[in-house]
Write a protein that holds these residues in place. Structure first.
Motif, PDB file in Angstrom:
ATOM      1  N   ASN A  77      36.206  30.115  55.168  1.00  0.00           N
ATOM      2  CA  ASN A  77      37.519  30.780  55.291  1.00  0.00           C
ATOM      3  C   ASN A  77      38.605  30.064  54.502  1.00  0.00           C
ATOM      4  O   ASN A  77      39.756  29.997  54.927  1.00  0.00           O
ATOM      5  N   GLU A  78      38.244  29.569  53.312  1.00  0.00           N
ATOM      6  CA  GLU A  78      39.216  28.837  52.492  1.00  0.00           C
ATOM      7  C   GLU A  78      40.191  29.771  51.782  1.00  0.00           C
ATOM      8  O   GLU A  78      41.190  29.326  51.242  1.00  0.00           O
ATOM      9  N   TRP A  79      39.862  31.057  51.732  1.00  0.00           N
ATOM     10  CA  TRP A  79      40.767  32.018  51.095  1.00  0.00           C
ATOM     11  C   TRP A  79      41.475  32.854  52.165  1.00  0.00           C
ATOM     12  O   TRP A  79      41.790  34.020  51.941  1.00  0.00           O
ATOM     13  N   SER A  80      41.746  32.230  53.322  1.00  0.00           N
ATOM     14  CA  SER A  80      42.250  33.002  54.467  1.00  0.00           C
ATOM     15  C   SER A  80      43.559  33.727  54.165  1.00  0.00           C
ATOM     16  O   SER A  80      43.820  34.784  54.724  1.00  0.00           O
ATOM     17  N   SER A  81      44.390  33.183  53.256  1.00  0.00           N
ATOM     18  CA  SER A  81      45.679  33.834  53.001  1.00  0.00           C
ATOM     19  C   SER A  81      45.525  35.120  52.189  1.00  0.00           C
ATOM     20  O   SER A  81      46.370  36.001  52.270  1.00  0.00           O
ATOM     21  N   VAL A  82      44.480  35.260  51.397  1.00  0.00           N
ATOM     22  CA  VAL A  82      44.291  36.486  50.606  1.00  0.00           C
ATOM     23  C   VAL A  82      43.133  37.348  51.096  1.00  0.00           C
ATOM     24  O   VAL A  82      43.200  38.578  51.065  1.00  0.00           O
ATOM     25  N   MET A  83      42.058  36.706  51.502  1.00  0.00           N
ATOM     26  CA  MET A  83      40.855  37.432  51.908  1.00  0.00           C
ATOM     27  C   MET A  83      40.271  36.786  53.149  1.00  0.00           C
ATOM     28  O   MET A  83      39.256  36.079  53.063  1.00  0.00           O
ATOM     29  N   PRO A  84      40.908  36.958  54.313  1.00  0.00           N
ATOM     30  CA  PRO A  84      40.377  36.292  55.504  1.00  0.00           C
ATOM     31  C   PRO A  84      38.942  36.731  55.805  1.00  0.00           C
ATOM     32  O   PRO A  84      38.569  37.872  55.543  1.00  0.00           O
ATOM     33  N   THR A  85      38.167  35.804  56.316  1.00  0.00           N
ATOM     34  CA  THR A  85      36.750  36.088  56.599  1.00  0.00           C
ATOM     35  C   THR A  85      36.590  36.661  58.002  1.00  0.00           C
ATOM     36  O   THR A  85      37.170  36.170  58.957  1.00  0.00           O
ATOM     37  N   THR A  86      35.798  37.717  58.080  1.00  0.00           N
ATOM     38  CA  THR A  86      35.400  38.273  59.374  1.00  0.00           C
ATOM     39  C   THR A  86      34.004  37.739  59.701  1.00  0.00           C
ATOM     40  O   THR A  86      33.109  37.788  58.855  1.00  0.00           O
ATOM     41  N   PHE A 114      33.714  44.952  48.400  1.00  0.00           N
ATOM     42  CA  PHE A 114      32.897  43.823  47.963  1.00  0.00           C
ATOM     43  C   PHE A 114      31.563  43.833  48.716  1.00  0.00           C
ATOM     44  O   PHE A 114      31.454  44.400  49.812  1.00  0.00           O
ATOM     45  N   THR A 115      30.587  43.159  48.116  1.00  0.00           N
ATOM     46  CA  THR A 115      29.228  43.153  48.669  1.00  0.00           C
ATOM     47  C   THR A 115      29.171  42.520  50.056  1.00  0.00           C
ATOM     48  O   THR A 115      28.344  42.887  50.874  1.00  0.00           O
ATOM     49  N   PHE A 116      30.067  41.535  50.300  1.00  0.00           N
ATOM     50  CA  PHE A 116      30.164  41.014  51.675  1.00  0.00           C
ATOM     51  C   PHE A 116      31.618  40.845  52.064  1.00  0.00           C
ATOM     52  O   PHE A 116      32.499  40.753  51.205  1.00  0.00           O
ATOM     53  N   ASN A 117      31.867  40.865  53.362  1.00  0.00           N
ATOM     54  CA  ASN A 117      33.207  40.632  53.929  1.00  0.00           C
ATOM     55  C   ASN A 117      34.240  41.682  53.527  1.00  0.00           C
ATOM     56  O   ASN A 117      35.419  41.397  53.441  1.00  0.00           O
ATOM     57  N   SER A 118      33.789  42.927  53.275  1.00  0.00           N
ATOM     58  CA  SER A 118      34.717  44.041  53.051  1.00  0.00           C
ATOM     59  C   SER A 118      34.470  45.061  54.149  1.00  0.00           C
ATOM     60  O   SER A 118      33.345  45.159  54.648  1.00  0.00           O
ATOM     61  N   PRO A 119      35.477  45.885  54.503  1.00  0.00           N
ATOM     62  CA  PRO A 119      35.224  46.936  55.496  1.00  0.00           C
ATOM     63  C   PRO A 119      34.043  47.814  55.055  1.00  0.00           C
ATOM     64  O   PRO A 119      33.975  48.224  53.897  1.00  0.00           O
ATOM     65  N   ASP A 120      33.107  48.047  55.986  1.00  0.00           N
ATOM     66  CA  ASP A 120      31.918  48.859  55.685  1.00  0.00           C
ATOM     67  C   ASP A 120      32.197  50.300  56.096  1.00  0.00           C
ATOM     68  O   ASP A 120      32.303  50.594  57.283  1.00  0.00           O
ATOM     69  N   LYS A 121      32.315  51.180  55.081  1.00  0.00           N
ATOM     70  CA  LYS A 121      32.691  52.575  55.352  1.00  0.00           C
ATOM     71  C   LYS A 121      31.598  53.347  56.075  1.00  0.00           C
ATOM     72  O   LYS A 121      31.845  54.385  56.660  1.00  0.00           O
ATOM     73  N   HIS A 122      30.380  52.855  55.992  1.00  0.00           N
ATOM     74  CA  HIS A 122      29.251  53.599  56.569  1.00  0.00           C
ATOM     75  C   HIS A 122      28.985  53.201  58.011  1.00  0.00           C
ATOM     76  O   HIS A 122      28.792  54.047  58.876  1.00  0.00           O
TER      77      HIS A 122
END
Ligand code: NAP
Ligand code: ZN
Length: 352
Positions: free
Chosen positions: A50-59, A116-124
């Protein structure tokens, strides 16, 4: 939905461990791929921790991995470009809106609605997308790449991120014969940057903090190697570069490199350190220099890069590991102790 084996992290401080995840059943446009190899990108570590928490927080849980090669196992009824048994690859993107100006210009990596391939909302399936540290993945055929059949597969996997992320800015900034080009950091991205800049005919100078990488840098295609902690060596190149590609993953002095650019020279950041870099206005002003960034590459350009690699016999230098060694590999990567990309042999997951 079906279940598949994977490795995930439960929090920013947890190790990766075995889990089961769900993948969607194929829609008519989907390709199902059995994953054979997946590279380990430094972005996997930034995201897991979670080092990019300010731009791309990790779920959490997170299943990283976006350097995927494998074999097609099934295709949906409307799929035209792939059939079972074909080799196939997936990089950092698995979807975009297809209608915005960036998508229309084959620059899906800048689509405001990209997945993105990981850590993006999954529409399906809801939740977030899960990446390549896994047995199997289902991807819309528009985001699946063809793999040249003459290349060794573990060495192909890193092309899907480290390859395209360096190929794209080198092309964009017109790196060709007669140009003097620097590559900062000889890691996963850096070693691919050296191979491509050399293949494009440039005079290539590697900047490294690791003196023991000198011989390798020359073998990979560098014409000169500078140990960046040595101020005298740096000074000898002042004001001389057309273009510098900065792949460093941690905080460092960018001004030291800006001062090496000639009039109108450009330095492009692809490395994404956790904290902001300090930029001296004078380093830019005094020679009309520019500082820019670049994100991976579009799907068409990724295919172009893979085809270029097939034609010129270019792959990444990899250390293949079983997935059980992934946590150890992360520690080693943080110490720049890999030549030059870890690649996970997913056969090891079958026995997990
Ligand atoms: P990597 O294999 O760890 O390589 C980074 C290299 O940077 C190291 O090998 C080391 O090279 C140098 N370095 C590390 N720490 C340093 C420090 N404190 N000071 C100076 N140099 C240092 O990582 P990677 O997978 O190539 O990724 C590099 C960066 O690019 C990461 O931040 C990653 O998230 C980012 N990335 C961005 C994109 C994009 O689309 N823009 C895509 C993928 C990755 P030497 O030993 O030679 O000094
Ligand atoms: Zn990556």
């Amino acid at each position: 939905m079906y279940n598949t084996k994977a490795y995930s992290a439960a929090s920013a401080t947890s190790a990766l461990s075995f889990t089961q995840i769900g993948r969607r059943d194929l829609t008519e446009h989907d390709v199902q791929i059995e994953i054979l190899f997946c590279g380990i990108c430094h972005s996997d570590i930034h995201s897991v921790r979670n080092e990019w928490s300010s731009v791309m927080p990790t779920t959490y849980p997170i299943v990283p991995g976006h350097e995927i090669v494998g074999r097609v196992t099934q295709v949906g009824s409307a799929v035209t470009k792939y059939k079972p048994d074909d080799l196939a690859a997936v990089g950092c993107l698995v979807d975009s809106d297809g209608t915005c100006p960036h998508c229309q210009a084959n620059l899906e990596q800048f689509c405001p609605n990209l997945t993105f391939t990981f850590n993006s909302p999954d529409k399906h399936l809801g939740g977030v997308t899960y990446g390549g540290y896994s047995d199997s993945i289902v991807v819309d055929e528009r985001f699946v790449l063809r793999v040249p059949t003459n290349l060794n597969l573990p060495g192909v996997a890193p092309l899907l991120c480290a390859g395209i992320t360096t190929y794209s800015p080198l092309r964009h900034w017109g790196v060709t014969k007669g140009k003097k080009v620097g590559v900062v950091g000889l890691g996963g991205l850096g070693h691919m940057g050296v191979k491509f800049a050399h293949a494009f005919g440039a005079h290539v100078v590697v900047f490294t903090t690791s003196p023991d990488k000198k011989e390798d840098a020359l073998r990979l295609g560098a014409d000169e190697v500078v140990v960046s902690r040595n101020a005298d060596e740096m000074q000898q190149h002042a004001g001389s570069f057309d273009f510098i590609l900065d792949t460093v993953s941690a905080n460092h002095d960018i001004n030291a490199y800006l001062n090496l650019l000639r009039l109108d020279g450009n330095i492009t950041l692809v490395g994404a350190p956790e904290k902001p870099l300090d930029v001296s206005a004078f380093s830019l002003i005094m020679a009309r220099r520019s500082l820019s960034g670049s994100s991976i590459g579009g799907i068409a350009e990724t295919q172009e890069m893979l085809d270029f690699c097939g034609k010129h016999n270019i792959t990444a230098d990899v250390e293949v590991i079983p997935i059980q060694k992934v946590n150890e590999a992360y520690e080693r990567l943080l110490k720049s102790d890999v030549k030059y990309r870890f690649c996970i042999d997913m056969a090891s997951l079958k026995s997990a």
